[in-house]
Design an enzyme around this catalytic site. Sequence first.
Site, PDB file in Angstrom:
ATOM      1  N   GLU A 162       0.852  -1.188   0.000  1.00 13.39           N
ATOM      2  CA  GLU A 162       0.000   0.000   0.000  1.00 13.39           C
ATOM      3  C   GLU A 162       0.883   1.231   0.000  1.00 13.39           C
ATOM      4  OE1 GLU A 162      -3.130   0.031   2.938  1.00 13.39           O
ATOM      5  OE2 GLU A 162      -2.957   2.198   3.201  1.00 13.39           O
ATOM      6  N   GLU A 167      -2.675  11.359   3.352  1.00 15.95           N
ATOM      7  CA  GLU A 167      -3.749  11.215   4.322  1.00 15.95           C
ATOM      8  C   GLU A 167      -3.715  12.429   5.245  1.00 15.95           C
ATOM      9  OE1 GLU A 167      -4.846   6.987   5.752  1.00 15.95           O
ATOM     10  OE2 GLU A 167      -2.655   7.093   5.798  1.00 15.95           O
TER      11      GLU A 167
END
Length: 285
Positions: A162, A167
């Site tokens: 990932e 974020e």
Amino acid sequence: MASPRLLRSCLLATLSATLVAAAAVSPAHAERGPETAAAVTFSDTFDGPAGSGVDAAKWQLETGDNVSNHERQYYTPGTDNAKLDGRGNLVIEARRENPGNYQCWYGTCEYTSARLNTSGKFTATYGHVEARMKIPRGQGIWPAFWMLGQDIGEVGWPDSGEIDVMENVGFEPSTVHGTIHGPGYSGSGGIGAAYTLPNGEAFADAFHTFAVDWAPDRITWSVDGNVYQTRTPADLGGKAWVFDKPFFLILNLAVGGYWPGDPDGSTTFPQQLVVDEVKVTTSDG
């Protein structure tokens, strides 16, 4: 500490990134090499009539709740929470509502939002991956732009790998995080760093470009062209580097969860993640 996201009804049981305790580092200008050696392999500028859905040839919507991270939203289909604004933007909107009587892991869902991915439609292996976005704000709000290995259905997470391009958790209005997750360095053990705007500026106040430059054995993160970290296999302490294969793109806006915490009395709704463009540029040699 957050745990990986798991949507019960998502296409490939995709999972999201979690908290990495990392301090901001001083930016430096990104070096991407000659522009003439690049070719655009994916681009969406979200042009279309106001209220229309995303291009189904490029994106699909995931639906469901997310018990693994204890998020509060239900991801809806269609244009309920993700649509074009008619001005060249995609708007992903989180609302405090539940018109469909959706049920979540904690009971009747309190919020709706949207999550999109390109699995089965587009994957990249290396290149410059970027999104120009204006993120939302507020306690409990969690926007993200990230990638998962296309082989997640075969090998599972975190072996799929990932790459979290960006974020943000609402209690850090000036800071974004970039992280990699893989076998032995997943969840709260992901490897990453944070980037903080100067002078107390908030990311929600303007559009910013979040990007990674991804090459064999090397991933570099930048915000508005300012590099703030580079990761290579040397950072993994002998663990497997699982980033030399196809990955698909994900955009989502979560509400609540272990990392951001739940909304509180200070959080206003609706909140919007406004996406101006997503682009992948790959070197042609």
